[in-house]
Design an enzyme around this catalytic site. Structure first.
Site, PDB file in Angstrom:
ATOM      1  N   ASN A   6     -80.752 -37.107 -16.763  1.00 39.45           N
ATOM      2  CA  ASN A   6     -80.036 -36.094 -15.966  1.00 39.45           C
ATOM      3  C   ASN A   6     -80.816 -35.853 -14.661  1.00 39.45           C
ATOM      4  O   ASN A   6     -81.931 -35.339 -14.684  1.00 39.45           O
ATOM      5  CB  ASN A   6     -79.951 -34.811 -16.812  1.00 39.45           C
ATOM      6  CG  ASN A   6     -79.282 -33.655 -16.085  1.00 39.45           C
ATOM      7  OD1 ASN A   6     -79.405 -33.517 -14.874  1.00 39.45           O
ATOM      8  ND2 ASN A   6     -78.587 -32.821 -16.835  1.00 39.45           N
ATOM      9  N   PRO A   7     -80.244 -36.245 -13.508  1.00 40.74           N
ATOM     10  CA  PRO A   7     -80.993 -36.137 -12.253  1.00 40.74           C
ATOM     11  C   PRO A   7     -81.369 -34.704 -11.895  1.00 40.74           C
ATOM     12  O   PRO A   7     -82.433 -34.467 -11.319  1.00 40.74           O
ATOM     13  CB  PRO A   7     -80.045 -36.720 -11.195  1.00 40.74           C
ATOM     14  CG  PRO A   7     -78.835 -37.201 -11.896  1.00 40.74           C
ATOM     15  CD  PRO A   7     -78.892 -36.783 -13.344  1.00 40.74           C
ATOM     16  N   ASP A  65     -84.148 -30.169 -24.186  1.00 38.90           N
ATOM     17  CA  ASP A  65     -82.745 -30.041 -24.540  1.00 38.90           C
ATOM     18  C   ASP A  65     -82.373 -28.613 -24.197  1.00 38.90           C
ATOM     19  O   ASP A  65     -83.132 -27.676 -24.467  1.00 38.90           O
ATOM     20  CB  ASP A  65     -82.464 -30.321 -26.003  1.00 38.90           C
ATOM     21  CG  ASP A  65     -80.972 -30.567 -26.192  1.00 38.90           C
ATOM     22  OD1 ASP A  65     -80.457 -31.560 -25.647  1.00 38.90           O
ATOM     23  OD2 ASP A  65     -80.296 -29.748 -26.846  1.00 38.90           O
ATOM     24  N   LYS A 174     -85.106 -20.392  -8.366  1.00 40.05           N
ATOM     25  CA  LYS A 174     -84.608 -20.577  -9.736  1.00 40.05           C
ATOM     26  C   LYS A 174     -85.729 -20.965 -10.699  1.00 40.05           C
ATOM     27  O   LYS A 174     -85.863 -20.387 -11.763  1.00 40.05           O
ATOM     28  CB  LYS A 174     -83.507 -21.646  -9.762  1.00 40.05           C
ATOM     29  CG  LYS A 174     -82.955 -21.889 -11.166  1.00 40.05           C
ATOM     30  CD  LYS A 174     -81.947 -23.021 -11.239  1.00 40.05           C
ATOM     31  CE  LYS A 174     -81.669 -23.380 -12.696  1.00 40.05           C
ATOM     32  NZ  LYS A 174     -80.966 -24.643 -12.857  1.00 40.05           N
TER      33      LYS A 174
HETATM   34  P1  IMP Z   1     -78.636 -31.791 -22.472  1.00 41.00           P
HETATM   35  O1  IMP Z   1     -79.878 -30.938 -22.636  1.00 41.00           O
HETATM   36  O2  IMP Z   1     -78.919 -33.067 -21.779  1.00 41.00           O
HETATM   37  O3  IMP Z   1     -77.892 -31.920 -23.758  1.00 41.00           O
HETATM   38  O4  IMP Z   1     -77.667 -31.054 -21.460  1.00 41.00           O
HETATM   39  C1  IMP Z   1     -77.604 -29.679 -21.361  1.00 41.00           C
HETATM   40  C2  IMP Z   1     -76.511 -29.254 -20.419  1.00 41.00           C
HETATM   41  O5  IMP Z   1     -76.647 -27.829 -20.315  1.00 41.00           O
HETATM   42  C3  IMP Z   1     -76.641 -29.774 -19.006  1.00 41.00           C
HETATM   43  O6  IMP Z   1     -75.901 -30.919 -18.790  1.00 41.00           O
HETATM   44  C4  IMP Z   1     -76.067 -28.615 -18.203  1.00 41.00           C
HETATM   45  O7  IMP Z   1     -74.710 -28.676 -18.196  1.00 41.00           O
HETATM   46  C5  IMP Z   1     -76.427 -27.395 -19.012  1.00 41.00           C
HETATM   47  N1  IMP Z   1     -77.647 -26.834 -18.435  1.00 41.00           N
HETATM   48  C6  IMP Z   1     -78.900 -26.943 -18.905  1.00 41.00           C
HETATM   49  N2  IMP Z   1     -79.773 -26.345 -18.084  1.00 41.00           N
HETATM   50  C7  IMP Z   1     -79.039 -25.865 -17.057  1.00 41.00           C
HETATM   51  C8  IMP Z   1     -79.376 -25.152 -15.872  1.00 41.00           C
HETATM   52  O8  IMP Z   1     -80.545 -24.857 -15.560  1.00 41.00           O
HETATM   53  N3  IMP Z   1     -78.356 -24.845 -15.083  1.00 41.00           N
HETATM   54  C9  IMP Z   1     -77.065 -25.161 -15.352  1.00 41.00           C
HETATM   55  N4  IMP Z   1     -76.688 -25.829 -16.412  1.00 41.00           N
HETATM   56  C10 IMP Z   1     -77.675 -26.176 -17.287  1.00 41.00           C
END
Ligand code: IMP
Length: 202
Positions: A6-7, A65, A174
């Protein structure tokens, strides 16, 4: 190495690690595939990603995660936060779905629209040991979304004590750590805990 594709997260983690003199490579740069996130908690999924990356690269691997937990939706989207955006990773779709569900449940006041982000961090070492931490950032969901900074659900999330959403904040505001920022985000807070355990002081 940072075990993420995730970039948005990669950029935040790089900024958090830089003051500690750690220059990580990412799982994407090493061409590692993404393991399936089959865990039933943020913590379990962070561990799956960190362990898979540490084994594949034989390097200490750092994984996060995270997701958005909405009180009025019984915790959804939770560990499914990324999946709610669908294969095209369109967070306008995911945010609109949350808003529709909130409206269906009559959640219109700020009190009824409480939510929090969670970040579970795991560092897996090639010798098999692990460090695990978790933290959250509390706030309220606003509609329509505001701001174009950040990623994911940032434009609809207003952290407690602020009148701006994460989407309206600079990256330093942030997730910057004191003295530059306030260490607001869930990832920044979890990172502080992790740094105390396993990183050299800044
Ligand atoms: P994963 O941890 O890769 O399963 O993805 C978690 C998802 O939660 C991300 O793709 C975002 O959509 C959301 N997410 C996690 N952290 C943030 C943040 O700091 N801001 C906005 N969305 C977030």
């Amino acid at each position: 190495m940072i075990a993420t594709h995730n970039p948005g997260k990669l950029a935040e983690m790089r900024e958090l690690l830089a003051p500690h003199g750690v220059e990580p490579v990412s799982a994407g740069e090493l061409g590692l595939s993404e393991p399936e996130e089959t865990g039933d908690s943020f913590r379990a999924n962070a561990k799956i990603k960190a362990v898979a990356a540490a084994m594949a690269a034989q390097l200490p691997a750092f994984a996060d995660d995270s997701g958005l937990v909405v009180d009025a939706l019984d915790g959804a989207p939770g560990i499914l936060s990324a999946r709610w955006a669908g294969p095209t990773k369109d967070f306008t779709v995911a945010m609109t779905r949350i808003e529709r569900l909130l409206q269906e449940r009559g959640a219109t006041t700020p009190e009824q629209r409480k939510a929090h982000f969670v970040s579970a961090l795991c560092v897996a070492w090639p010798d098999d040991h692990l460090e695990e931490v978790e933290a959250r950032a509390d706030g309220t969901l606003v509609w329509p979304p505001r701001g174009v900074a950040g990623f994911g659900y940032d434009p609809m999330f207003m952290p407690d004590g602020f009148a701006r959403t994460f989407g309206e904040m600079t990256s330093i505001e942030k997730h910057g750590l004191p003295p530059l920022g306030l260490g607001l985000s869930h990832r920044a807070r979890a990172f502080v805990k992790l740094a105390e355990i396993c990183l050299a002081p800044r």
